[in-house]
Design a protein around this motif. Structure first.
Motif, PDB file in Angstrom:
ATOM      1  N   PHE A  41       0.769  -1.352   0.098  1.00 43.83           N
ATOM      2  CA  PHE A  41       0.035   0.032  -0.143  1.00 43.83           C
ATOM      3  C   PHE A  41       0.931   1.313   0.175  1.00 43.83           C
ATOM      4  O   PHE A  41       2.033   1.079   0.438  1.00 43.83           O
ATOM      5  N   GLY A  45      -0.392   4.538   5.120  1.00 41.47           N
ATOM      6  CA  GLY A  45      -1.269   4.076   5.562  1.00 41.47           C
ATOM      7  C   GLY A  45      -0.908   3.250   6.924  1.00 41.47           C
ATOM      8  O   GLY A  45       0.226   3.297   7.152  1.00 41.47           O
ATOM      9  N   THR A  46      -1.658   2.298   7.334  1.00 41.83           N
ATOM     10  CA  THR A  46      -1.148   1.631   8.423  1.00 41.83           C
ATOM     11  C   THR A  46      -0.293   0.491   8.223  1.00 41.83           C
ATOM     12  O   THR A  46       0.631   0.375   9.114  1.00 41.83           O
ATOM     13  N   THR A  47      -0.317  -0.144   6.970  1.00 40.72           N
ATOM     14  CA  THR A  47       0.677  -1.162   6.751  1.00 40.72           C
ATOM     15  C   THR A  47       1.969  -0.359   6.529  1.00 40.72           C
ATOM     16  O   THR A  47       3.046  -0.989   6.946  1.00 40.72           O
ATOM     17  N   THR A  97      -1.586  -8.348   5.063  1.00 41.00           N
ATOM     18  CA  THR A  97      -2.572  -7.828   5.571  1.00 41.00           C
ATOM     19  C   THR A  97      -3.963  -8.465   5.431  1.00 41.00           C
ATOM     20  O   THR A  97      -4.014  -9.331   4.606  1.00 41.00           O
ATOM     21  N   VAL A  98      -4.826  -8.306   6.284  1.00 41.86           N
ATOM     22  CA  VAL A  98      -6.148  -9.003   6.040  1.00 41.86           C
ATOM     23  C   VAL A  98      -6.687  -8.696   4.780  1.00 41.86           C
ATOM     24  O   VAL A  98      -7.662  -9.398   4.220  1.00 41.86           O
ATOM     25  N   SER A  99      -6.406  -7.499   4.114  1.00 38.21           N
ATOM     26  CA  SER A  99      -6.831  -7.201   2.780  1.00 38.21           C
ATOM     27  C   SER A  99      -6.076  -8.061   1.723  1.00 38.21           C
ATOM     28  O   SER A  99      -6.878  -8.438   0.817  1.00 38.21           O
ATOM     29  N   ALA A 162      -8.409   1.923   0.850  1.00 36.25           N
ATOM     30  CA  ALA A 162      -7.195   1.742   0.348  1.00 36.25           C
ATOM     31  C   ALA A 162      -7.178   0.928  -1.048  1.00 36.25           C
ATOM     32  O   ALA A 162      -6.132   0.505  -1.076  1.00 36.25           O
ATOM     33  N   ILE A 167      -9.760  -4.348   2.753  1.00 40.03           N
ATOM     34  CA  ILE A 167     -10.727  -4.606   3.991  1.00 40.03           C
ATOM     35  C   ILE A 167     -11.596  -3.530   4.206  1.00 40.03           C
ATOM     36  O   ILE A 167     -13.088  -3.719   4.407  1.00 40.03           O
ATOM     37  N   GLY A 190      -3.858   3.152  -1.334  1.00 37.70           N
ATOM     38  CA  GLY A 190      -3.621   2.875  -0.027  1.00 37.70           C
ATOM     39  C   GLY A 190      -4.485   3.931   0.992  1.00 37.70           C
ATOM     40  O   GLY A 190      -5.039   4.597   0.445  1.00 37.70           O
ATOM     41  N   SER A 191      -4.366   3.504   2.110  1.00 39.70           N
ATOM     42  CA  SER A 191      -5.166   4.563   2.996  1.00 39.70           C
ATOM     43  C   SER A 191      -4.436   5.959   3.174  1.00 39.70           C
ATOM     44  O   SER A 191      -5.261   7.105   3.498  1.00 39.70           O
ATOM     45  N   ASN A 209      -8.308   1.966   8.758  1.00 41.87           N
ATOM     46  CA  ASN A 209      -7.725   1.097   9.962  1.00 41.87           C
ATOM     47  C   ASN A 209      -7.335   2.222  10.954  1.00 41.87           C
ATOM     48  O   ASN A 209      -6.771   3.236  10.546  1.00 41.87           O
ATOM     49  N   ALA A 254      -8.316  -5.821  11.796  1.00 39.11           N
ATOM     50  CA  ALA A 254      -7.445  -5.971  10.759  1.00 39.11           C
ATOM     51  C   ALA A 254      -6.192  -6.392  11.407  1.00 39.11           C
ATOM     52  O   ALA A 254      -6.134  -6.298  12.313  1.00 39.11           O
ATOM     53  N   TYR A 256      -1.490  -7.258  10.604  1.00 34.63           N
ATOM     54  CA  TYR A 256      -0.517  -6.821   9.662  1.00 34.63           C
ATOM     55  C   TYR A 256       0.635  -7.700  10.268  1.00 34.63           C
ATOM     56  O   TYR A 256       0.951  -7.667  11.448  1.00 34.63           O
TER      57      TYR A 256
HETATM   58  N1  GLU Z   1      -6.672  -1.608   4.760  1.00 30.69           N
HETATM   59  C1  GLU Z   1      -5.512  -2.176   4.291  1.00 30.69           C
HETATM   60  C2  GLU Z   1      -5.263  -3.310   5.057  1.00 30.69           C
HETATM   61  O1  GLU Z   1      -5.669  -3.555   6.416  1.00 30.69           O
HETATM   62  C3  GLU Z   1      -4.223  -1.250   4.566  1.00 30.69           C
HETATM   63  C4  GLU Z   1      -4.136   0.174   4.207  1.00 30.69           C
HETATM   64  C5  GLU Z   1      -3.085   0.705   4.019  1.00 30.69           C
HETATM   65  O2  GLU Z   1      -2.038   0.495   4.653  1.00 30.69           O
HETATM   66  O3  GLU Z   1      -2.970   1.730   3.360  1.00 30.69           O
HETATM   67  O4  GLU Z   1      -4.875  -4.308   4.745  1.00 30.69           O
END
Ligand code: GLU
Length: 327
Positions: A41, A45-47, A97-99, A162, A167, A190-191, A209, A254, A256
């Motif tokens: 991503f 974002g969270t990742t 990731t969960v995605s 994202a 997710i 990505g987020s 997330n 979620a 990671y």
């Molecule tokens: N929503 C994504 C996830 O949980 C992550 C999005 C991101 O990192 O930009 O897999």
């Protein structure tokens, strides 16, 4: 048995069953060059946040630099596909990731990879809550009013995520299907970019997330409506969970973690997992991860593999039951 006899037996065994010998031998010199860590991503974002917080200290624990490489696109599928094509020697690893492991493959059976068969699970680093957050101009501050506004204005609002198959996409489609609301999906790489556009008012809301959304919520640039977490969050005590709001199926976290291409030798898996454990237990790393609203998981490769299989099964069922389709 003498040392010489033991050694010659080992060589004989190694010749007969090469994997017995090759596995441990490979890990001895590993890593012999910088390790590339694919983040599927965009930055912000969270990742990306989790990979960077852990990555630097992971490099110190492994004795080589860890280079974070953002390869966003297609809800994380582009990065996952790139990791799948790398040699399984541990010099290219990826965030899973969960995605990328559950939501994307469940929504899109032709995604091009099998999240179970094509990767080697190493460790699940952290679990995070999810959140719907709106631009401050959106006329709702609680889940009931939020739903009322959406029901009265079908198609008027859009939500950023994202990416297609992320997710956030799947969970929002589930929420729409359960509630009868209609909101238009706007996928990003990505987020990070999804959040930027929501803050700028280009889209009305984001399904994200918590770690990446939290700073914008704390600064008042976004307003949280509802969270997906087992309980209300200490960071957002006034915000109800999806379960409280009457949408329990959306109330899932979620995750990671770290994976390699399929066939990563066990000794490399163990070395990376031990280095992640060491890095994540450093007080500054632990504090930074927990400050984002995440919970450290740090489980075994087997447990992470089981989690991926279980989550994939859950989302496949959700997609089938609700008849969710890629738009
Ligand atoms: N929503 C994504 C996830 O949980 C992550 C999005 C991101 O990192 O930009 O897999």
């Amino acid at each position: 048995m003498t040392t010489t006899r033991r050694n010659s037996l080992r060589w004989a065994l190694a010749a007969a069953v090469p994997s017995l010998w090759i596995g441990p031998a490979r890990a001895q010199g590993y890593p012999s060059k910088p390790v590339r860590l694919i983040v599927p991503f965009a930055a912000g974002g969270t990742t990306d946040i989790i990979a960077r917080v852990v990555g630097q200290r992971l490099g110190e624990a492994l004795g080589q630099t860890v280079i974070v490489d953002n390869k966003g696109g297609a809800g994380g599928a582009l990065g996952a596909l790139e990791l799948m094509r790398q040699p399984p020697d541990g010099h290219v690893l990826g965030m899973a990731t969960v995605s990328t492991t559950a939501a994307g493959p469940a929504l899109n059976p032709r995604i091009g990879y099998d999240p179970v068969a094509d990767f080697t699970p190493i460790i699940n680093i952290a679990a995070t809550p999810n959140v719907i957050a709106v631009h401050p101009s959106f006329p709702a501050r609680d889940p009931a009013t939020f739903l009322q506004v959406l029901r009265r204005n079908p198609g008027r609002y859009s939500f950023g995520t994202a990416g297609t198959g992320s997710i956030g996409h799947l969970q929002m489609e589930l929420y729409k299907s359960l509630s009868g609301a209609f909101v238009t999906h706007i996928p990003y790489r990505g987020s990070g970019p999804a959040l930027n556009d929501t803050v700028a008012g280009q889209v009305a809301m984001v399904f994200d997330n918590l770690p990446s959304a939290l700073p914008f919520i704390q600064s008042g640039q976004l307003v949280p409506i509802v969270v997906a977490a087992p309980q209300r969050l200490p960071q957002l005590p006034a915000v109800p969970t999806f379960k409280e709001a009457g949408f329990e199926p959306v109330n899932r976290m979620a995750y990671y973690g770290l994976v390699g291409p399929k066939g990563l030798p066990r000794a490399v898996v163990d070395k990376v997992a031990a280095a992640v454990q060491k890095a994540a237990h450093l007080p500054d790393v632990q504090k930074r991860i927990e400050a984002t609203g995440s919970q450290l998981v740090l489980n075994t490769p087997e447990a992470f593999g089981d989690q991926i299989r279980a989550e994939l099964a859950v989302y496949r069922q959700v997609v089938e039951r609700q008849g969710l389709k890629l738009e």
